[in-house]
Design a protein around this motif. Structure first.
Motif, short mmCIF file in Angstrom:
data_model
loop_
_atom_site.label_atom_id
_atom_site.label_comp_id
_atom_site.label_asym_id
_atom_site.label_seq_id
_atom_site.Cartn_x
_atom_site.Cartn_y
_atom_site.Cartn_z
N LYS A 1 -34.11 -7.84 40.97
CA LYS A 1 -32.85 -8.56 41.17
C LYS A 1 -32.49 -8.72 42.64
N GLY B 1 -29.40 -4.49 31.15
CA GLY B 1 -28.65 -3.74 30.16
C GLY B 1 -27.56 -2.86 30.76
N MET C 1 -25.96 0.82 37.09
CA MET C 1 -24.89 0.02 37.69
C MET C 1 -23.63 0.90 37.80
N LYS D 1 -20.45 -6.96 46.45
CA LYS D 1 -19.00 -6.86 46.39
C LYS D 1 -18.60 -7.02 44.93
N TYR D 2 -17.63 -6.22 44.49
CA TYR D 2 -17.14 -6.35 43.12
C TYR D 2 -16.15 -7.51 43.05
N HIS E 1 -18.10 -14.22 33.29
CA HIS E 1 -19.56 -14.34 33.29
C HIS E 1 -19.90 -15.71 32.68
N HIS F 1 -20.39 -3.65 30.37
CA HIS F 1 -21.28 -4.70 30.91
C HIS F 1 -22.24 -5.26 29.87
N GLU G 1 -27.52 -16.79 35.53
CA GLU G 1 -26.21 -16.16 35.33
C GLU G 1 -25.38 -16.19 36.60
N ILE H 1 -25.80 -14.18 39.91
CA ILE H 1 -26.08 -12.73 39.82
C ILE H 1 -27.50 -12.43 39.40
P1 ADP Z 1 -27.58 -6.44 33.82
O1 ADP Z 1 -28.80 -7.19 34.25
O2 ADP Z 1 -27.74 -4.95 33.86
O3 ADP Z 1 -26.99 -6.95 32.55
P2 ADP Z 1 -25.86 -8.09 35.52
O4 ADP Z 1 -26.13 -8.21 36.98
O5 ADP Z 1 -26.28 -9.23 34.67
O6 ADP Z 1 -26.50 -6.73 34.97
O7 ADP Z 1 -24.31 -7.80 35.29
C1 ADP Z 1 -23.79 -7.46 34.03
C2 ADP Z 1 -22.29 -7.64 34.02
O8 ADP Z 1 -21.67 -6.80 34.98
C3 ADP Z 1 -21.82 -9.04 34.39
O9 ADP Z 1 -21.83 -9.89 33.28
C4 ADP Z 1 -20.41 -8.76 34.88
O10 ADP Z 1 -19.54 -8.54 33.79
C5 ADP Z 1 -20.58 -7.45 35.60
N1 ADP Z 1 -20.88 -7.67 37.03
C6 ADP Z 1 -22.09 -7.72 37.62
N2 ADP Z 1 -21.99 -7.90 38.94
C7 ADP Z 1 -20.68 -7.98 39.23
C8 ADP Z 1 -19.92 -8.16 40.42
N3 ADP Z 1 -20.52 -8.27 41.61
N4 ADP Z 1 -18.57 -8.19 40.32
C9 ADP Z 1 -17.95 -8.06 39.14
N5 ADP Z 1 -18.59 -7.87 37.98
C10 ADP Z 1 -19.96 -7.83 38.01
#
Ligand code: ADP
Length: 454
Positions: free
Chosen positions: A116, A164, A168, A201-202, A208, A235, A275, A287
């Protein structure tokens, strides 16, 4: 030419793929673990081969056994579904080496997007907006803390090999950082055998939004519109809808163009999903890209009338994509909710067991993808998703009404499920009014907890 496909998966997705093959006149081979000998996918496939004991590592993740099963049965191709082998570049490469078509992108693309942090770098180079953060994984917790202090809190620590929601962590301030980093590192190491972490950054109150892409081997590409997957717990997606509520046509076009650009940049082939996170001011950020079929692909099929699995097979079979972007019409509104065998009252603990009674709703615009049946024993070994309830109607309000009806009618006995919990989510005035973001479920759960305490 693809005449026979081995489905390297189980459960509802294996059944869904078998059905598409059947309609295309393609023979199917199911693989199964010992505990799955009575599973629906085994019953529906033309042939089936047992590939080992219940634990996935001894069966559904055993590459040599799956490949042997394909070669023994004379399959031309392998469809990995999602999970298990779907995003394993080594498996895609081995298929190729065994002269088997892997229904998905090349090993090289899977590995590029599977990292990623690397994917972020590629997208930055292509001029696609990504969430502000590190360009490469950080090597130590202290280095990460410096980056996070500079970015400003809250931040997300994420695993480069992530998926998954594993590895995180949301970090609210500098004091929490070092502990969270170590926890995330350990979790990533256990889950992926790779503990590299990066920082983003959050984005608060985010949504999503993801775009479904199809691209053939000749550079023809379309997107099939977007899905809003903001209703998540830990998530993990729970409810998804297509199209996304309240997105202007201009923004939809712009994000769709970006998703196409992302796929083209890496010479993507087959079905994939780009995504994005959308902030409160409608700024969007890449993302990740999922290089496989998504669990929630069915709602896109409902609003576009395009069968994504069939398209995947045609693309893998070197056929030209015969859909043009202007042919893709989004009609009405579709919503999916994921029924899991779990106990919401007991912190959503899994609830496997014997299905002693089952009633699946139906009706116009209702689709239920499931592999369970009356007297089916849900094994404790795999993930808890047992059914996807999907509805389609003229608009969001009507689709919600239909979903409420479907959830109210759904009956399962013998195991606990989250159906009542989903029912309360879609009945919530905020959901009905489209006031949704990725914090919706957790906020509602805290509301419920507060009510129980007081
Ligand atoms: P995974 O591949 O583990 O599913 P993702 O990167 O797709 O992880 O993120 C999963 C979820 O986490 C996203 O759909 C969102 O809800 C939350 N998320 C991820 N990155 C951020 C971010 N930078 N800020 C806010 N929420 C985030």
């Amino acid at each position: 030419m693809i005449n026979k496909i081995l489905i390297a998966n189980r459960g509802e997705i294996a059944v869904r793929i078998i059905r598409a093959c059947r309609e295309m006149g393609i023979d199917t081979v199911a693989v199964y673990s010992e505990i799955d000998k009575d599973a629906l996918h085994v019953q529906l496939a033309d042939e089936s081969i047992c590939i080992g004991p219940a634990m996935a590592k001894d069966s559904y993740l055993k590459m040599d056994r799956i490949l042997s099963a394909a070669l023994i049965t004379g399959a031309d191709a392998i469809h990995p579904g999602f999970g298990f082998m779907a995003e394993n570049p080594k498996f895609a490469d081995l298929c190729h080496k065994c002269n088997l078509i892997f229904i998905g992108p090349s090993a090289d693309i899977i590995s590029k997007m599977g990292d990623k942090s690397e994917a972020r770098k590629t997208m930055i180079k292509a001029g696609i907006p990504v969430v502000p953060g590190t360009e490469s994984p950080v090597t130590t917790a202290v280095e990460g803390q410096k980056v996070a202090n500079k970015l400003g809190y809250p931040v997300m620590i994420k695993a480069s090999a992530g998926g998954g929601g594993k590895g995180m962590r949301l970090v609210n301030n500098s004091d929490e950082f070092l502990t969270s980093f170590e926890n995330a590192r350990q979790e990533a190491k256990n889950a992926f055998g790779d503990d590299r972490l990066y920082i983003e950054k959050y984005i608060p109150n985010a949504r999503h939004i993801e775009f479904q892409i199809l691209r053939d081997h000749y550079g023809n590409i379309v997107h099939l519109g977007e899905r809003d997957c903001s209703i998540q717990r830990r998530h993990q997606k729970l409810i998804e809808e297509a199209p996304a509520y309240g997105i202007s046509e201009d923004l939809r076009r712009e994000m769709g163009d970006m998703a196409i650009k992302a796929a083209q940049t890496i010479n993507y082939t087959n079905a994939g999903t780009v995504e994005f996170i959308l902030d409160e001011n409608y700024n969007y950020y890449f993302i990740e890209m999922n290089t496989r079929l998504q669990v929630e692909h069915g709602i896109t099929e409902m609003v576009t009338g395009i069968d994504i699995v069939k398209e995947q097979i045609k693309i893998a079979d070197s056929k030209k994509l015969d859909i043009k972007q202007e042919d893709v019409m989004i009609k009405g509104h579709a919503i999916e909710c994921r029924i899991n065998a779990e106990k919401p009252r007991d912190n959503f603990l899994p609830s496997p067991g014997l299905v002693t009674n089952l009633h699946l709703p139906g009706g116009c615009g209702v689709r239920i993808d499931t592999a369970i049946y009356h007297n089916y024993l849900i094994p404790p070994t795999y993930d808890s998703l047992i059914a996807k309830l999907m509805v389609h109607d003229d608009n969001r309000e009507m689709a919600i009404r239909k979903l409420i009806g479907v959830l109210g009618e759904f009956v399962i006995e013998g195991v606990d499920t989250n159906a009542d919990f989903l029912f309360s989510l879609v009945n919530h005035y905020k959901y009905k009014n489209g006031l949704i973001d990725t914090g919706f479920v957790e906020n509602l759960l805290s509301e419920i907890r507060m009510k129980t305490v007081s």
